[in-house]
Design a protein around this motif. Structure first.
Motif, PDB file in Angstrom:
ATOM      1  N   PRO A   1      -5.742   9.176   5.510  1.00  0.00           N
ATOM      2  CA  PRO A   1      -4.938   8.852   4.329  1.00  0.00           C
ATOM      3  C   PRO A   1      -4.078   7.619   4.534  1.00  0.00           C
ATOM      4  O   PRO A   1      -3.419   7.463   5.562  1.00  0.00           O
ATOM      5  CB  PRO A   1      -4.086  10.114   4.127  1.00  0.00           C
ATOM      6  N   LYS A   2      -4.113   6.741   3.555  1.00  0.00           N
ATOM      7  CA  LYS A   2      -3.261   5.561   3.518  1.00  0.00           C
ATOM      8  C   LYS A   2      -2.530   5.633   2.181  1.00  0.00           C
ATOM      9  O   LYS A   2      -3.134   5.467   1.122  1.00  0.00           O
ATOM     10  CB  LYS A   2      -4.108   4.292   3.641  1.00  0.00           C
TER      11      LYS A   2
ATOM     12  N   ALA B   1      -0.652  -2.589 -10.699  1.00  0.00           N
ATOM     13  CA  ALA B   1       0.094  -2.184  -9.503  1.00  0.00           C
ATOM     14  C   ALA B   1      -0.735  -1.237  -8.653  1.00  0.00           C
ATOM     15  O   ALA B   1      -0.815  -1.384  -7.423  1.00  0.00           O
ATOM     16  CB  ALA B   1       1.410  -1.514  -9.920  1.00  0.00           C
ATOM     17  N   VAL B   2      -1.368  -0.252  -9.297  1.00  0.00           N
ATOM     18  CA  VAL B   2      -2.176   0.719  -8.563  1.00  0.00           C
ATOM     19  C   VAL B   2      -3.428   0.057  -7.993  1.00  0.00           C
ATOM     20  O   VAL B   2      -3.795   0.264  -6.823  1.00  0.00           O
ATOM     21  CB  VAL B   2      -2.554   1.901  -9.474  1.00  0.00           C
ATOM     22  N   GLU B   3      -4.089  -0.762  -8.780  1.00  0.00           N
ATOM     23  CA  GLU B   3      -5.339  -1.361  -8.315  1.00  0.00           C
ATOM     24  C   GLU B   3      -5.112  -2.361  -7.186  1.00  0.00           C
ATOM     25  O   GLU B   3      -5.986  -2.539  -6.332  1.00  0.00           O
ATOM     26  CB  GLU B   3      -6.078  -2.001  -9.483  1.00  0.00           C
ATOM     27  N   LEU B   4      -3.949  -2.976  -7.141  1.00  0.00           N
ATOM     28  CA  LEU B   4      -3.638  -3.854  -6.011  1.00  0.00           C
ATOM     29  C   LEU B   4      -3.531  -3.042  -4.728  1.00  0.00           C
ATOM     30  O   LEU B   4      -4.030  -3.452  -3.672  1.00  0.00           O
ATOM     31  CB  LEU B   4      -2.343  -4.616  -6.278  1.00  0.00           C
ATOM     32  N   PHE B   5      -2.891  -1.880  -4.809  1.00  0.00           N
ATOM     33  CA  PHE B   5      -2.828  -1.002  -3.634  1.00  0.00           C
ATOM     34  C   PHE B   5      -4.240  -0.581  -3.206  1.00  0.00           C
ATOM     35  O   PHE B   5      -4.581  -0.601  -2.022  1.00  0.00           O
ATOM     36  CB  PHE B   5      -1.990   0.241  -3.941  1.00  0.00           C
TER      37      PHE B   5
ATOM     38  N   TYR C   1      -5.453   1.310   0.164  1.00  0.00           N
ATOM     39  CA  TYR C   1      -4.689   2.553   0.017  1.00  0.00           C
ATOM     40  C   TYR C   1      -5.518   3.555  -0.785  1.00  0.00           C
ATOM     41  O   TYR C   1      -6.079   3.225  -1.833  1.00  0.00           O
ATOM     42  CB  TYR C   1      -3.345   2.274  -0.655  1.00  0.00           C
ATOM     43  N   ASN C   2      -5.602   4.771  -0.242  1.00  0.00           N
ATOM     44  CA  ASN C   2      -6.480   5.778  -0.851  1.00  0.00           C
ATOM     45  C   ASN C   2      -5.752   7.036  -1.303  1.00  0.00           C
ATOM     46  O   ASN C   2      -6.385   8.005  -1.720  1.00  0.00           O
ATOM     47  CB  ASN C   2      -7.623   6.132   0.106  1.00  0.00           C
TER      48      ASN C   2
ATOM     49  N   LYS D   1     -12.125   6.338 -12.411  1.00  0.00           N
ATOM     50  CA  LYS D   1     -12.707   5.064 -11.980  1.00  0.00           C
ATOM     51  C   LYS D   1     -12.838   4.992 -10.462  1.00  0.00           C
ATOM     52  O   LYS D   1     -13.787   4.387  -9.937  1.00  0.00           O
ATOM     53  CB  LYS D   1     -11.851   3.910 -12.486  1.00  0.00           C
ATOM     54  N   TYR D   2     -11.871   5.633  -9.753  1.00  0.00           N
ATOM     55  CA  TYR D   2     -11.852   5.584  -8.287  1.00  0.00           C
ATOM     56  C   TYR D   2     -11.927   7.014  -7.732  1.00  0.00           C
ATOM     57  O   TYR D   2     -10.927   7.576  -7.273  1.00  0.00           O
ATOM     58  CB  TYR D   2     -10.577   4.892  -7.796  1.00  0.00           C
TER      59      TYR D   2
END
Length: 366
Positions: free
Chosen positions: A38-39, A88-92, A97-98, A117-118
Motif C-alpha cells: 500500500p502506498k 488531485a486524485v489522478e496525480l497521486f 499511490y494505490n 476507472k481504477y
C-alpha cells in the motif's frame, strides 16, 4: 460536520456513512487485492489546520503514519467538485499511490467514478455515501459522544437552559442535537436545548452570531455541530460553558469547554490499511458506521467545571455504550408526542440517517 452534507437534505443525513440509506453497490465477492504494497495518500476538503474537521483528519493521518511506518502525503483545500477532486486524485495515482483517502460527502460520486476507472486502487472516503468492490465510505455514530457531552452540559447548567449551534437540519445533525438533549436529561431532568442552524459548516461569523443570540436568551451551556471553535470561544468570552465537536475544543476555550466529541480517524484507517496490504480487505456494501467501540468518535471529558461524580457517571455511561447500550432505545416519542421507538425497540440505522424530528425538550430555531 459530517463532511460535507450540503445535498444531504435529500436523505436527511451525511458528517458529515449514509450508504445504508442510499443503497450502495454490493462489494466484490472476494477480498480486494492490491498490486504491491500500500502506498497511501489523502485528499482534504478544507485546510488541514482549520481547528476542526480537516485538522482532525490531519492529526489522524500523522498518527497513522507513525503507527504503520509509512509516509502519507496530503493535499488540502480540494473542494467538492469533480473538476477539483479528479486531477488531485489522478496525480497521486500517476505517481504510484494505490490507496486514496477522501474526506468529504461531496466526493462521493467522483470517488465512485474513480474507483470504477481504477479498479486496482483502493478508495476510502470519510462521510461519503458510495461504496463498491474497491471503495468504502466511513463515518461515526456521533450521537454517542454528544449524548455523553449532554450529560456534562446538563450537570453544569444552573437552570438547564442549553443551546446548540448547528449547521444544517440534516439527519446527522439532528441526531446529535437529540442525543445532547437526551444526555442532558440524565443529569438535569428539566433541561431544554435550543438549537440555531447557521446554514453553513464553517462560518465563524454566523457561528458567533448564533452563539451570542443564545447567550442573550439566558443559555449557559452551548453545544455545537459546526466546524470551528467559535461557539466555545464565545462561551468563554461570556463566562459560560460549552461542549465541542471534531476535536478537543479546550485548546481554544480551556475555561469554558466541558467536553468535546473527538475524531480518532486513525483507529479506522490503521487496521483498514493493514487489511488492504494483507489482501483481506472486503469493503462493506453499506460503508463503515463506527461507534465508540469500533474506534469511531469518542469524548475528551471532562473540564474542571464538571464535578467528579458527574465525570465518573459519564465514564460509566460511556462504558455502557461500549457494552451495548443504545442511545435511541424505546420507548421514545418526538416532541409532538408521536411514537418513534416502541418499548423494547431500537431506532434502526436507516431511521437514524433520515431523522427529521426532535425529542421533547428541543427547541428549534432558524
Amino acid at each position: 460536520m459530517l463532511r460535507r452534507l450540503v445535498p444531504l437534505c435529500l436523505v436527511a443525513g451525511l458528517g458529515s456513512g449514509l450508504t445504508g440509506v442510499l443503497g450502495a453497490d454490493p462489494a466484490g465477492a472476494a477480498p480486494f487485492k492490491l498490486d504491491g504494497p500500500p502506498k497511501v495518500a489523502m485528499v482534504l476538503f478544507g485546510p488541514k489546520n482549520d481547528g476542526g474537521w480537516g485538522q482532525a483528519f490531519e492529526e489522524g493521518r500523522v498518527r497513522t503514519e507513525k503507527a504503520l511506518g509509512i509516509q502519507i502525503p496530503v493535499v488540502d483545500n480540494i473542494k467538492e467538485s469533480s473538476s477539483a477532486i479528479r486531477p488531485a486524485v489522478e496525480l497521486f495515482i500517476k505517481r504510484g499511490y494505490n490507496v486514496i483517502i477522501g474526506t468529504a460527502f461531496g466526493y462521493s460520486d467522483t470517488f465512485k467514478e474513480l474507483a470504477q476507472k481504477y479498479p486496482k486502487v483502493a478508495f476510502l472516503n470519510g462521510s461519503g455515501t458510495t461504496n463498491g468492490a474497491n471503495l468504502e465510505s466511513f463515518y461515526g455514530r456521533t450521537y454517542e459522544p454528544h449524548y455523553l457531552c449532554g450529560m456534562a452540559a446538563g450537570a453544569v447548567s444552573k437552570e438547564g437552559k442549553l443551546g446548540f449551534v448547528a449547521a444544517n437540519p440534516f439527519g446527522v445533525v439532528n441526531w446529535t442535537v437529540n442525543a445532547y438533549e437526551l444526555g442532558a436529561k440524565q443529569t438535569k431532568p428539566q433541561a431544554t436545548t435550543t438549537v440555531v442552524f447557521t446554514g453553513a459548516w464553517n462560518d465563524p461569523v454566523k457561528e458567533r452570531a448564533a452563539a451570542e443570540a443564545l447567550v442573550g436568551q439566558g443559555i449557559d451551556v452551548i453545544g455545537q455541530h459546526v466546524d470551528t471553535p467559535t461557539p466555545q470561544i464565545v462561551a468563554q468570552e461570556k463566562g459560560i460553558h460549552g461542549t465541542g465537536h471534531h476535536r478537543d475544543m479546550s485548546e481554544f476555550a480551556p475555561k469554558a469547554t466541558l467536553c468535546s466529541l473527538v475524531w480518532f480517524w486513525d483507529r479506522y484507517l490503521i487496521p483498514t490499511i493493514q487489511k488492504i496490504g494483507a489482501g483481506t480487505w472486503e469493503p462493506s456494501p453499506y460503508g463503515a458506521f463506527l461507534s465508540i467501540k469500533d474506534g469511531g468518535p469518542d469524548i475528551a471529558c471532562c473540564g474542571p467545571a464538571v464535578p467528579k461524580a458527574v465525570a465518573d457517571q459519564i465514564q460509566t455511561e460511556r462504558q455502557a455504550i461500549i457494552d451495548g447500550k443504545k442511545v435511541y432505545a424505546g420507548p421514545l416519542t418526538d416532541r409532538d408526542g408521536k411514537e418513534r421507538v416502541p418499548a423494547g425497540g431500537v431506532l434502526s440505522d436507516a431511521d437514524l440517517w433520515k431523522m427529521d424530528w426532535f425529542v421533547p425538550g428541543v427547541i428549534s430555531q432558524k
